[in-house]
Design a protein around this motif. Structure first.
Motif, PDB file in Angstrom:
ATOM      1  N   ILE A   1     -11.255  -0.458   9.018  1.00  0.00           N
ATOM      2  CA  ILE A   1     -10.688   0.715   8.378  1.00  0.00           C
ATOM      3  C   ILE A   1      -9.773   1.404   9.387  1.00  0.00           C
ATOM      4  CG2 ILE A   1     -11.178   2.976   7.379  1.00  0.00           C
ATOM      5  CD1 ILE A   1     -13.750   1.870   6.312  1.00  0.00           C
ATOM      6  N   PRO A   2      -8.532   1.679   9.021  1.00  0.00           N
ATOM      7  CA  PRO A   2      -7.567   2.175  10.002  1.00  0.00           C
ATOM      8  C   PRO A   2      -7.845   3.599  10.466  1.00  0.00           C
ATOM      9  CG  PRO A   2      -6.652   2.240   7.805  1.00  0.00           C
ATOM     10  CD  PRO A   2      -7.972   1.520   7.684  1.00  0.00           C
ATOM     11  N   LYS A   3      -7.200   3.948  11.564  1.00  0.00           N
ATOM     12  CA  LYS A   3      -7.290   5.307  12.064  1.00  0.00           C
ATOM     13  C   LYS A   3      -6.633   6.269  11.073  1.00  0.00           C
ATOM     14  CE  LYS A   3      -6.912   3.727  16.844  1.00  0.00           C
ATOM     15  NZ  LYS A   3      -6.138   3.801  18.095  1.00  0.00           N
TER      16      LYS A   3
ATOM     17  N   GLY B   1     -20.773  -1.437 -11.183  1.00  0.00           N
ATOM     18  CA  GLY B   1     -21.302  -2.429 -10.256  1.00  0.00           C
ATOM     19  C   GLY B   1     -20.576  -2.546  -8.935  1.00  0.00           C
ATOM     20  N   LYS B   2     -19.635  -1.641  -8.694  1.00  0.00           N
ATOM     21  CA  LYS B   2     -18.888  -1.657  -7.438  1.00  0.00           C
ATOM     22  C   LYS B   2     -18.884  -0.273  -6.800  1.00  0.00           C
ATOM     23  CE  LYS B   2     -15.657  -5.489  -8.351  1.00  0.00           C
ATOM     24  NZ  LYS B   2     -16.298  -5.975  -9.590  1.00  0.00           N
ATOM     25  N   VAL B   3     -18.707  -0.254  -5.489  1.00  0.00           N
ATOM     26  CA  VAL B   3     -18.493   0.994  -4.760  1.00  0.00           C
ATOM     27  C   VAL B   3     -17.061   0.976  -4.249  1.00  0.00           C
ATOM     28  CG1 VAL B   3     -19.142   2.396  -2.775  1.00  0.00           C
ATOM     29  CG2 VAL B   3     -20.915   1.187  -4.074  1.00  0.00           C
ATOM     30  N   TYR B   4     -16.297   2.013  -4.591  1.00  0.00           N
ATOM     31  CA  TYR B   4     -14.904   2.104  -4.169  1.00  0.00           C
ATOM     32  C   TYR B   4     -14.797   3.020  -2.952  1.00  0.00           C
ATOM     33  CZ  TYR B   4     -13.786  -0.367  -8.424  1.00  0.00           C
ATOM     34  OH  TYR B   4     -13.719  -1.333  -9.409  1.00  0.00           O
ATOM     35  N   ILE B   5     -14.067   2.527  -1.948  1.00  0.00           N
ATOM     36  CA  ILE B   5     -14.017   3.156  -0.638  1.00  0.00           C
ATOM     37  C   ILE B   5     -12.583   3.587  -0.343  1.00  0.00           C
ATOM     38  CG2 ILE B   5     -14.437   2.787   1.822  1.00  0.00           C
ATOM     39  CD1 ILE B   5     -16.398   0.514   0.916  1.00  0.00           C
ATOM     40  N   PRO B   6     -12.279   4.882  -0.416  1.00  0.00           N
ATOM     41  CA  PRO B   6     -10.914   5.344  -0.158  1.00  0.00           C
ATOM     42  C   PRO B   6     -10.632   5.456   1.336  1.00  0.00           C
ATOM     43  CG  PRO B   6     -12.306   7.194  -0.722  1.00  0.00           C
ATOM     44  CD  PRO B   6     -13.175   5.971  -0.826  1.00  0.00           C
ATOM     45  N   VAL B   7      -9.408   5.143   1.709  1.00  0.00           N
ATOM     46  CA  VAL B   7      -8.988   5.181   3.108  1.00  0.00           C
ATOM     47  C   VAL B   7      -7.598   5.787   3.183  1.00  0.00           C
ATOM     48  CG1 VAL B   7      -8.322   3.785   5.105  1.00  0.00           C
ATOM     49  CG2 VAL B   7     -10.342   3.161   3.767  1.00  0.00           C
ATOM     50  N   SER B   8      -7.401   6.705   4.132  1.00  0.00           N
ATOM     51  CA  SER B   8      -6.054   7.236   4.378  1.00  0.00           C
ATOM     52  C   SER B   8      -5.622   6.857   5.780  1.00  0.00           C
ATOM     53  CB  SER B   8      -6.028   8.759   4.217  1.00  0.00           C
ATOM     54  OG  SER B   8      -6.913   9.377   5.125  1.00  0.00           O
ATOM     55  N   TYR B   9      -4.405   6.338   5.898  1.00  0.00           N
ATOM     56  CA  TYR B   9      -3.894   5.902   7.192  1.00  0.00           C
ATOM     57  C   TYR B   9      -3.470   7.088   8.051  1.00  0.00           C
ATOM     58  CZ  TYR B   9      -3.684   0.840   6.544  1.00  0.00           C
ATOM     59  OH  TYR B   9      -4.002  -0.479   6.409  1.00  0.00           O
TER      60      TYR B   9
ATOM     61  N   VAL C   1      -8.416  -3.358  -2.750  1.00  0.00           N
ATOM     62  CA  VAL C   1      -8.035  -3.325  -4.157  1.00  0.00           C
ATOM     63  C   VAL C   1      -6.557  -3.006  -4.326  1.00  0.00           C
ATOM     64  CG1 VAL C   1      -8.507  -2.289  -6.404  1.00  0.00           C
ATOM     65  CG2 VAL C   1     -10.362  -2.579  -4.755  1.00  0.00           C
ATOM     66  N   PHE C   2      -6.085  -1.977  -3.639  1.00  0.00           N
ATOM     67  CA  PHE C   2      -4.663  -1.637  -3.727  1.00  0.00           C
ATOM     68  C   PHE C   2      -4.259  -0.760  -2.551  1.00  0.00           C
ATOM     69  CE2 PHE C   2      -6.774   1.639  -6.332  1.00  0.00           C
ATOM     70  CZ  PHE C   2      -6.300   2.796  -5.744  1.00  0.00           C
ATOM     71  N   THR C   3      -2.956  -0.665  -2.352  1.00  0.00           N
ATOM     72  CA  THR C   3      -2.367   0.180  -1.311  1.00  0.00           C
ATOM     73  C   THR C   3      -1.303   1.062  -1.946  1.00  0.00           C
ATOM     74  OG1 THR C   3      -2.718  -1.489   0.412  1.00  0.00           O
ATOM     75  CG2 THR C   3      -1.093   0.227   0.875  1.00  0.00           C
ATOM     76  N   VAL C   4      -1.304   2.346  -1.559  1.00  0.00           N
ATOM     77  CA  VAL C   4      -0.304   3.283  -2.095  1.00  0.00           C
ATOM     78  C   VAL C   4       0.622   3.692  -0.949  1.00  0.00           C
ATOM     79  CG1 VAL C   4       0.097   5.506  -3.183  1.00  0.00           C
ATOM     80  CG2 VAL C   4      -1.897   4.143  -3.810  1.00  0.00           C
TER      81      VAL C   4
ATOM     82  N   ASN D   1      -1.036  10.006   7.144  1.00  0.00           N
ATOM     83  CA  ASN D   1      -0.837   9.897   5.692  1.00  0.00           C
ATOM     84  C   ASN D   1       0.318   8.990   5.315  1.00  0.00           C
ATOM     85  OD1 ASN D   1      -2.983  11.419   4.695  1.00  0.00           O
ATOM     86  ND2 ASN D   1      -1.870  13.335   4.941  1.00  0.00           N
ATOM     87  N   THR D   2       0.587   7.957   6.110  1.00  0.00           N
ATOM     88  CA  THR D   2       1.678   7.045   5.786  1.00  0.00           C
ATOM     89  C   THR D   2       1.381   6.228   4.536  1.00  0.00           C
ATOM     90  OG1 THR D   2       0.728   5.427   7.322  1.00  0.00           O
ATOM     91  CG2 THR D   2       2.465   6.886   8.165  1.00  0.00           C
ATOM     92  N   LYS D   3       0.114   5.963   4.280  1.00  0.00           N
ATOM     93  CA  LYS D   3      -0.277   5.295   3.043  1.00  0.00           C
ATOM     94  C   LYS D   3      -1.788   5.420   2.870  1.00  0.00           C
ATOM     95  CE  LYS D   3      -0.601   0.701   5.230  1.00  0.00           C
ATOM     96  NZ  LYS D   3      -0.166  -0.713   5.131  1.00  0.00           N
ATOM     97  N   THR D   4      -2.258   5.137   1.662  1.00  0.00           N
ATOM     98  CA  THR D   4      -3.691   5.144   1.378  1.00  0.00           C
ATOM     99  C   THR D   4      -4.074   3.812   0.742  1.00  0.00           C
ATOM    100  OG1 THR D   4      -3.354   6.131  -0.804  1.00  0.00           O
ATOM    101  CG2 THR D   4      -3.764   7.635   1.034  1.00  0.00           C
ATOM    102  N   GLU D   5      -5.341   3.466   0.886  1.00  0.00           N
ATOM    103  CA  GLU D   5      -5.842   2.210   0.331  1.00  0.00           C
ATOM    104  C   GLU D   5      -7.191   2.420  -0.321  1.00  0.00           C
ATOM    105  OE1 GLU D   5      -3.890  -1.096   3.353  1.00  0.00           O
ATOM    106  OE2 GLU D   5      -5.951  -0.437   3.677  1.00  0.00           O
TER     107      GLU D   5
END
Length: 231
Positions: free
Chosen positions: A181-183, A199-207, A228-231, A210-214
């Motif tokens: 998981i990025p800084k 049946g899934k756990v979704y894990i949000p990540v912000s780079y 799953v995806f990158t914004v 704030n250059t992008k989120t995943e």
């Protein structure tokens, strides 16, 4: 925190000390501070509005939820069990704990007293940011594995990489699920809690910056992890 379940309302109570000397009944002159030798939760009956009791865990301190609703540090899982997690206390002297009140009960489950610092043996100052109970005494826990003690401002913490562990909350064992998981320097994005759905756990990540989120997903049945995806 405030959680309602089985007709009961649960909320944390924080006691203060240092205002009045309990022996003399006079002002002590000491700075007001929270009592830190135990964590206390009050239980109320919702229908009658009456206070029922206090339950406590000695030898622990911290604030459940730490004021961030989106961290989901306080939650009721799919089994109806209440899980209560602390980020740390107000001086960042603790590394986070996780307690449970089982469905139908109003006392802490004596089998669960998970301490993140104990799980991260040899690390400087691990911090639990969020978690998700997935059943069978298992939880996904996101941490900063090595955050400097008392680091301020929060941006200092966000410059550290995060990890996600699969933890047995009774046995106290762990297995690293995600380590890349990025800084991130965005504290708001970094503390957003996990979402459990279908049946899934979704894990949000912000780079960082704030250059992008995943979004990562963890399949509860198979243990498969994917981005799953990158914004």
């Amino acid at each position: 925190f405030l959680l309602a379940r089985d007709g009961k309302l649960f909320t944390q109570v924080v006691f203060q000390k240092g205002i009045i000397d309990t022996k003399t009944g006079k002002p002590s002159g000491r700075k007001n501070s929270a009592v830190k030798d135990k964590i206390v939760v009050a239980v109320f009956d919702i229908k009658s509005g009456k206070f029922e009791k206090l339950i406590s865990k000695k030898g622990e301190d911290g604030v459940f939820g730490y004021g961030y609703a989106n961290s989901r540090l306080c939650q009721i899982d799919a089994n109806g069990d209440i899980y209560l997690g602390t980020l740390s206390d107000d001086t960042f002297a603790a590394s986070g704990i996780l307690l449970r009140i089982k469905k139908g009960q109003t006392d802490f489950d004596s089998t669960v007293n998970l301490k993140i610092r104990d799980l991260a043996a040899g690390k400087d100052f691990p911090i639990m940011m969020t978690y998700a109970s997935i059943g069978n005494n298992k939880a996904l826990v996101r941490i900063f594995p090595e955050s400097p003690h008392g680091a301020k401002p929060w941006s200092n913490w966000m410059l550290r990489k995060m990890e996600v562990w699969l933890v047995d909350v009774v046995a106290g064992t762990k297995e690293k699920v995600i380590s890349d998981i990025p800084k991130s320097t965005a504290s708001g994005g970094s503390i957003v809690g996990f979402v459990r759905e279908a049946g899934k756990v979704y894990i949000p990540v912000s780079y960082e910056n704030n250059t992008k989120t995943e979004q990562y997903s963890y399949d509860i049945k198979t243990g498969a992890v994917k981005k799953v995806f990158t914004v």
